[in-house]
Motif scaffolding. Sequence first.
Motif, mmCIF file in Angstrom:
data_model
loop_
_atom_site.group_PDB
_atom_site.id
_atom_site.type_symbol
_atom_site.label_atom_id
_atom_site.label_comp_id
_atom_site.label_asym_id
_atom_site.label_seq_id
_atom_site.Cartn_x
_atom_site.Cartn_y
_atom_site.Cartn_z
ATOM 1 N N CYS A 28 40.465 -0.490 -18.204
ATOM 2 C CA CYS A 28 39.198 -0.523 -18.942
ATOM 3 C C CYS A 28 38.892 -1.965 -19.338
ATOM 4 O O CYS A 28 39.784 -2.705 -19.755
ATOM 5 C CB CYS A 28 39.284 0.370 -20.182
ATOM 6 N N CYS A 38 36.906 -2.979 -21.779
ATOM 7 C CA CYS A 38 36.413 -3.170 -23.155
ATOM 8 C C CYS A 38 37.406 -4.028 -23.932
ATOM 9 O O CYS A 38 38.583 -4.142 -23.545
ATOM 10 C CB CYS A 38 36.235 -1.798 -23.828
ATOM 11 N N CYS A 54 40.855 -2.516 -24.886
ATOM 12 C CA CYS A 54 41.842 -2.347 -23.806
ATOM 13 C C CYS A 54 42.284 -3.692 -23.238
ATOM 14 O O CYS A 54 43.434 -3.850 -22.821
ATOM 15 C CB CYS A 54 41.264 -1.477 -22.695
ATOM 16 N N HIS A 83 35.360 1.127 -27.265
ATOM 17 C CA HIS A 83 36.005 1.753 -26.098
ATOM 18 C C HIS A 83 35.303 3.066 -25.723
ATOM 19 O O HIS A 83 34.996 3.316 -24.553
ATOM 20 C CB HIS A 83 37.488 2.034 -26.376
HETATM 21 ZN ZN LIG Z 1 38.649 0.471 -23.290
#
Ligand SMILES: [Zn+2]
Length: 371
Positions: free
Chosen positions: A314, A316, A319, A345
């Motif tokens: 991920c 974001c 993460c 997230h």
């Molecule tokens: Zn994430």
Amino acid sequence: EVSITKFPADERKIIAKAHDKYKKARAGIINTRHGQIHTPAFMPVGTKGTVKAMLPESVQTTGADIILGNTYHLMLQPGAKRVFKLGGLHKFMNWSKPLLTDSGGFQVMSLSKLRKITEEGVIFNSHIDGSKFMLSPESSTEIQYLLGSTITMAFDECTPYPSTYEQAKSSMELTSRWAKRSRKAFYSRDGYGQFGIIQGSIYNDLRLKSALDLIELDFEGYAIGGLAVGEGQELMFKVLDYAPDLLPINKPRYLMGVGKPADIIGAVQRGIDMFDCVIPTRSGRNGQAFTKYGVVNIRNSKYKEDNTPLEEDCLCPACKNYTKAYLHYLVKVKEILGAMLMTWHNLMYFQKLMLRIREYIAQGKDFDFIS
Ligand SMILES: [Zn+2]
Ligand SMILES: CC1(C)O[C@@H]2[C@@H](CO[C@@]3(CNc4nc5cc6c(=O)[nH]c(N)nc6cc5[nH]4)OC(C)(C)O[C@@H]23)O1
């Protein structure tokens, strides 16, 4: 490249059924004065002129094309006239892309204690300081104009669930009369639109009558109201098996208040184009993260020394730069950064889901995945 394989007859029937199941799904683009909306679209909820715990530019990085605001909350504070004087909601909250505002009737019923429904509109006491207000098709439409909404919702009555046939019928008929007044009060401008909201609860003949009444008013789009109000997924899908088809095929269809990933996938398969739901933001603040492995309750003690990200691929900030152990700690000690990262997230997760659904539809592929 589609390879044609000879399936035994009964398997062919199943495959046809599967494709049949997807034939109502559609991917498209809604062009507005404030930019394009790629559908199927998920609208993060920004009830009080902010998507909670997010900067608008951060909401933009998740891929959201449009966010939702609420007439009810904004008319009470800071007041629609004040927002208008300050340049409108886009400027006020620094969000230049499309904005959809709900018309307020539903929030009155779910938030304010004392209220009275009359033919004229809804009279209620503010849940903040008890002062008296009235929302009507005319005042709701004017408030949404003052806010500068890209998409204005008609003023409706959300029929509660469960309702008897008679209750649902009279409620739907009130919504039809209010839709007519909302449409008349709408100041139509290029690139702005107004959506009608059909009611009728779980009764298909009432849903049909509601659709016919609203199609006559030629709205720019149509919402299916009166769902995600406690009826459960099975009953919601039962209504969605036929209701979207009652609406014009060339106009956006918006399912209000939905929902979890599985609800969204099932509704897209039944012809819905737009969604809004508080789940990614509200559950994010409560420590729930949506991941391809399922929902992670980050407060669970098993994460207190987990040095891995929520999802390794991920993009974001939660993460890319942090671990589940850190998120676990932040949420446990109620640090604001915990709410921010979890929300970011989840919004990214929901937008990735919508992007994959749009891609699968464009390629004519099945998208029953729920990951
Ligand atoms: Zn994430
Ligand atoms: C799914 C989830 C988590 O979302 C939460 C909580 C309870 O359900 C929600 C979401 N469902 C929902 N159904 C709606 C129906 C209408 C409607 O018929 N008309 C108009 N104008 N606006 C509507 C907005 C709606 N939102 O409604 C409130 C009470 C806003 O909180 C939301 O469960």
